[in-house]
Design an enzyme around this catalytic site. Structure first.
Site, PDB file in Angstrom:
ATOM      1  N   SER A 100       0.839  -1.197   0.000  1.00 11.29           N
ATOM      2  CA  SER A 100       0.000   0.000   0.000  1.00 11.29           C
ATOM      3  C   SER A 100       0.873   1.245   0.000  1.00 11.29           C
ATOM      4  O   SER A 100       2.018   1.227   0.487  1.00 11.29           O
ATOM      5  CB  SER A 100      -0.900   0.012   1.235  1.00 11.29           C
ATOM      6  OG  SER A 100      -1.553   1.252   1.389  1.00 11.29           O
ATOM      7  N   TYR A 140      -3.021  -0.709  10.325  1.00  5.47           N
ATOM      8  CA  TYR A 140      -2.989  -1.039   8.898  1.00  5.47           C
ATOM      9  C   TYR A 140      -1.659  -0.611   8.276  1.00  5.47           C
ATOM     10  O   TYR A 140      -0.995  -1.393   7.583  1.00  5.47           O
ATOM     11  CB  TYR A 140      -4.153  -0.349   8.193  1.00  5.47           C
ATOM     12  CG  TYR A 140      -4.192  -0.566   6.698  1.00  5.47           C
ATOM     13  CD1 TYR A 140      -4.702  -1.746   6.156  1.00  5.47           C
ATOM     14  CD2 TYR A 140      -3.722   0.415   5.819  1.00  5.47           C
ATOM     15  CE1 TYR A 140      -4.739  -1.939   4.786  1.00  5.47           C
ATOM     16  CE2 TYR A 140      -3.751   0.227   4.444  1.00  5.47           C
ATOM     17  CZ  TYR A 140      -4.265  -0.955   3.932  1.00  5.47           C
ATOM     18  OH  TYR A 140      -4.302  -1.145   2.578  1.00  5.47           O
TER      19      TYR A 140
END
Length: 678
Positions: free
Chosen positions: A555, A568
């Site tokens: 990500s 996350y």
């Protein structure tokens, strides 16, 4: 509008081809003769519709038929230059075609056109080939069928065989068909129904004759230690050996595999005569063109350890390649096509089963099915007499036939990822599904792994049948389930080449709101899950010795510090560093490890649909339905990122164009300056 004769032919062909007792996949051909009006002269013209080259009876449609003028086809008899030049007649068939379109005429066209019958079937039933390959096949044919079926000694398919069978039909008015030595059967009739009935009568009569007259143990007594392992042990050993075997049989060219532990295979390998019979090879041209002239057989009992089996397989593979090269050298003549590779297509492991190989899954599966046909043929022939296939020189003449070489040359160019096998986690939806879809479109076989088995199977079904994609359940946090998913991939397709760590989830919370359970959940799924998948897959990649790719869907957050996102983002940073660590460790095995950093993939995303989108929208103060547009406007390119954009990056990373790239992270975020890699 389809001619009635052609319509009857298609229906008959589909019925015959639907039952494997009648013929093998893509084996045999059928024909019908009839009359149509010539659009040029307005006069009636006799035509023949015949299954074209490369088609399959069970799925035959009108486009798979070749349509020829019978007067012109029969006139070829007058210009036939003899058996030494009969291959020239295939090109001559082009001058007998009627109309546009249709399939290319096959080598068996002459058989159908020259036999004086309105309907002709040429089939490859196991029962018929068993008699055709028995040492005393001519005598057995007379005993089994009387004067209704005539023996035809082996002759390579071609124009002369058509003349031979036409003579058989003419000289034996009571005959309804023939047994073609070493090959199969041909039957005929005045109507489509009669031809079909005659074909089935020959097949059923042969089956009954074998059943009534076969010795009790056609393959000899059982061999101690060669019986089938219990299922769990059998599959575990198959999964352990599969990557090693795939690496061996891909010495010349990468192959896709198929595994079966069918009883017919296990029983054959448990018998005393299997080494002798396997060494004799197959006989029917359709069989050995798919299976090669003979298989590689592990000459160790089922109780042999995996380590012992691997060591012996390596020795046997070296010997097989030398033996195949010698076979080629003994038989090749000036003008023979170049050797196509010396690796086996069939590998037999006592107590475990059969591995079969091909350029794609369908070819590999069909090769295995053909070897099962061959086992059935050997059982029937040995039960009645002695199995006696056509000799080596004749096998070579067909395997390295110029016509077969031309057929191979007409095959479409392989897609970029042909022969590659991909395992994608979290692939039932969103980015994972888009990746699986793109990889499949580029020729890869794909294993869709997902927490939800039904969704995984449904997503796989959207991509095609089991020759294209399968769905498996995998909780990536569970070591046993991860290993089971990798084993499933190996047993389905022979191995694994491309792993995509995509499974993930996200919780949008600030530091003080994030619980230990939140932290553990995200790290278990993405950090631990990626580690488990990579570790299990790396063992396969190393055993195969074919290199490969591991790709992490990380990500933008792995390098960008955003608000309310600690668990996350920290997990994604973990994944990003796994890429670097594994690239450094697995490079010596030719395995490339790379990562992709997407951002703002809202549409189709399971993560965003599961609440993450609403929370991120709240953080940024925009309506959830406008979140994708919001993300787009904050990028340099002002473009929304879609799952397909990520899939495109995965495809590029595993093509030959980036064969020298490892340890790389590719941003797929439409340009987020704060996430530029430094």
């Amino acid at each position: 509008m389809t001619n009635p004769a052609a319509a009857e032919l298609i229906a008959r062909s589909n019925r015959l081809g639907a039952d494997p007792k009648n013929t093998n996949y893509a084996g045999g051909n059928t024909s019908a003769k009839g009359v149509e009006t010539d659009p040029v002269t307005g006069e009636p013209v006799e035509l023949m519709w015949v299954k074209g080259s490369g088609g399959d009876l069970g799925t035959l449609t009108e486009s798979g038929l070749a349509v020829l003028r019978l007067d012109r086809l029969r006139a070829l008899v007058d210009v036939y230059p003899g058996v030494d030049r009969e291959d020239e007649m295939v090109a001559a068939f082009d001058y007998t075609l009627h109309g546009k379109g249709g399939a290319a005429p096959s080598i068996d066209t002459a058989m159908h056109g020259l036999v004086d019958a309105a309907h002709v079937d040429h089939l490859h039933p196991d029962s018929g080939i068993a008699i055709a390959t028995a040492a005393d096949g001519a005598e057995l044919t007379a005993q089994a069928f009387g004067d209704k079926v005539v023996w035809v000694p082996w002759r390579r398919p071609g124009f002369q065989l058509g003349l031979d069978i036409a003579a058989i039909k003419r000289d034996n008015p009571a005959a309804i068909g023939a047994i073609l030595g070493g090959h199969g059967i041909t039957a005929w009739g005045d109507t489509s129904e009669q031809a079909e009935a005659n074909s089935l009568w020959i097949i059923d009569t042969a089956q009954k004759f074998i059943a009534d007259n076969s010795k009790a143990e056609p393959f000899g007594p059982a061999l101690d230690g060669y019986g089938a392992l219990v299922e769990a042990e059998r599959l575990a050993k198959a999964a352990a050996l599969a990557p090693v075997i795939r690496g061996l049989v891909s010495t010349d060219k990468a192959q896709v595999g198929h595994f079966t532990d069918a009883d017919v295979v296990l029983d054959f390998l448990a018998s005393a005569e299997h080494p002798r019979l396997a060494a004799l090879g197959t006989s029917c041209p359709d069989h050995f063109l798919r299976t090669k002239v003979k298989p590689l057989v592990l000459d160790l009992p089922a109780t042999a350890s995996i380590e012992e089996s691997i060591a012996r397989l390596d020795e046997l593979h070296t010997a097989y390649r030398a033996d195949y090269q010698a076979y080629y050298d003994r038989n090749a003549v000036e003008g023979s096509p170049a050797i196509r590779g010396a690796d086996p297509a069939i590998v037999l492991i006592p107590g475990v089963g059969m591995f079969s190989y091909g350029a794609n899954k369908q070819t590999a599966r069909v090769a295995g099915e053909f070897y099962i046909n061959a086992i059935n043929v050997m059982r029937g022939a040995e039960g009645l007499s002695t199995y006696s296939p056509i000799d080596e020189a004749e096998k070579f003449r067909i395997e390295y036939w110029a016509l077969e070489e031309a057929k191979l040359a007409r095959m479409p160019k392989p897609k970029p990822l042909a022969s590659r096998i991909a395992l994608v986690t979290g692939a039932a939806s969103g980015i994972g599904k888009a990746i699986a879809t793109r990889l499949t479109a580029e020729g890869a076989c794909v294993v869709i792994a997902d927490l939800d088995l039904e969704k995984a199977q449904a997503a796989a079904a959207e991509l095609g049948n089991a020759d294209v994609a399968i769905g498996v359940q995998a909780n990536v946090t569970d070591e046993a389930q991860v290993q089971a998913a990798v084993d499933a991939a190996v047993l389905a397709f022979g191995g694994v080449d491309l792993i995509v760590n995509n499974a993930g989830l996200s919780l949008s919370k600030s530091l003080l709101e994030t619980t230990v359970a939140d932290w553990d959940l995200q790290h278990n799924v993405m950090a631990k899950g990626s580690f488990l998948i990579s570790r299990a897959a790396a063992k396969v990649l190393i055993d195969q010795k074919l290199g490969g790719d591991i790709i992490y869907i990380s990500s933008k957050n792995s390098v960008f510090a955003g608000p309310n996102n600690i668990a996350y983002s920290a997990t994604k940073a973990d994944q990003a560093h796994q890429v670097r660590l594994l690239a450094a460790e697995l490079g010596e095995y030719g395995v490339k490890v790379n990562g992709i950093n997407p951002d703002g993939v809202v549409r189709g995303s399971g993560i965003f649909a599961g609440g993450w989108g609403a929370k991120r929208a709240a953080v940024y103060g925009v309506p959830e339905e406008e979140l994708g547009a919001y993300y787009a406007q904050r990028t340099l390119l002002k473009r929304e990122v879609l799952p397909e954009n990520v899939a495109n990056a995965v495809f590029v990373l595993c093509t030959s164009d980036l064969s020298h790239t490892t340890g790389l992270h590719i941003p797929v975020d439409a340009g987020v300056a704060a996430a530029f890699l430094r």
